[in-house]
Scaffold this motif. Structure first.
Motif: not given
Length: 242
Positions: A125-136, A141-148, A186-191
């Motif tokens: 739960n560190l700000p610099k680390e969770i920022s990547w998941y918060l953005q996605r 994007w959360e529905w896109f991740a669930a579909a993936l 998945i690569d699209f979700w990464f980028i």
């Protein structure tokens, strides 16, 4: 690209040589070079899109995902050959079954790595680390991740548990194609969330770039594959049972 293309050309020339150990040597060296190249590629091309974020597991997630895509693509192409009337009987059932087992193993392995990365970052739960998941995980994007999660793991995992599915070229090829499509998404979700942080969005250039790069790769692939036999000669002598 220069390193990987160099290894690919050297490996292509070594196939069919008098000494099989030469091919094995280039293959072993290529695996090492590939891992090192993916270390830089995943960092420079993907992680650098979010400069403050870092993950020591992302390299493995990136590389294993590519290996799974390559394995699935080869299996899909073999499935296409298997449904051809004049060639289907030459493919041993055991070969299809083994490829299906490998797909199942690497689907599980990739999911384990991806979940391990998420679990470690979530627990820290560190700000610099969770920022990547918060953005996605917002703006659609959360529905896109669930579909993936369903497309890349649950469906392939459930289908590959079937013994009969791994022994039929058409069914196994369909599952393999699903895995290839899932890994592209998945690569699209990464980028993509790095360029569209406000919400889910698909730009027309996302599709045209995929088509353009895919067309160039397919042209080279078909050019080289025509120079080699599609199936090993010894497969015609293998009994058609497991």
């Amino acid at each position: 690209f220069a390193v990987l293309i160099g290894f690919a050309i050297a490996l292509k020339r070594s196939i069919g040589a008098a000494s099989p150990s030469r091919t094995a040597a280039w293959s072993a060296g290529g695996l090492i070079a590939y891992v090192l190249c993916m270390n830089f590629a995943s960092t420079d091309w993907v992680m650098s899109l979010n400069p403050e974020w870092y993950s020591t597991i992302f390299v493995e997630v990136f590389a294993v995902g590519q290996f799974l895509s390559a394995l699935a693509l080869v299996t899909f192409l073999l499935g296409l050959i298997g449904v051809h009337r004049s060639l289907g009987h030459t493919i041993p059932v055991k070969a299809l079954h083994d490829l299906g087992n490998m797909l199942l193993a690497f689907v599980i392995f990739w999911t384990y790595l991806a979940f391990a990365q998420f679990l470690i970052i979530w627990s820290g739960n560190l700000p610099k680390e969770i920022s990547w998941y918060l953005q996605r995980s917002h703006g659609g994007w959360e529905w896109f991740a669930a579909a993936l999660a369903v497309l890349a793991f649950l469906i392939p995992f459930w289908l590959l548990l079937s013994r009969s599915a791994k022994q039929q070229p058409r069914r196994l090829g369909t599952i393999a194609l699903l895995i290839v499509i899932a890994n592209v998404l998945i690569d699209f979700w990464f980028i993509a969330p790095s360029f569209h942080p406000d919400g889910f969005r698909v730009h027309w250039l996302d599709l045209t770039q995929l088509i353009a790069i895919g067309a160039c790769w397919s042209a080279f692939f078909l050019h080289f594959v025509k120079q080699r036999p599609l199936l090993p000669v010894e497969w015609t002598e293998v009994p058609q049972h497991v």
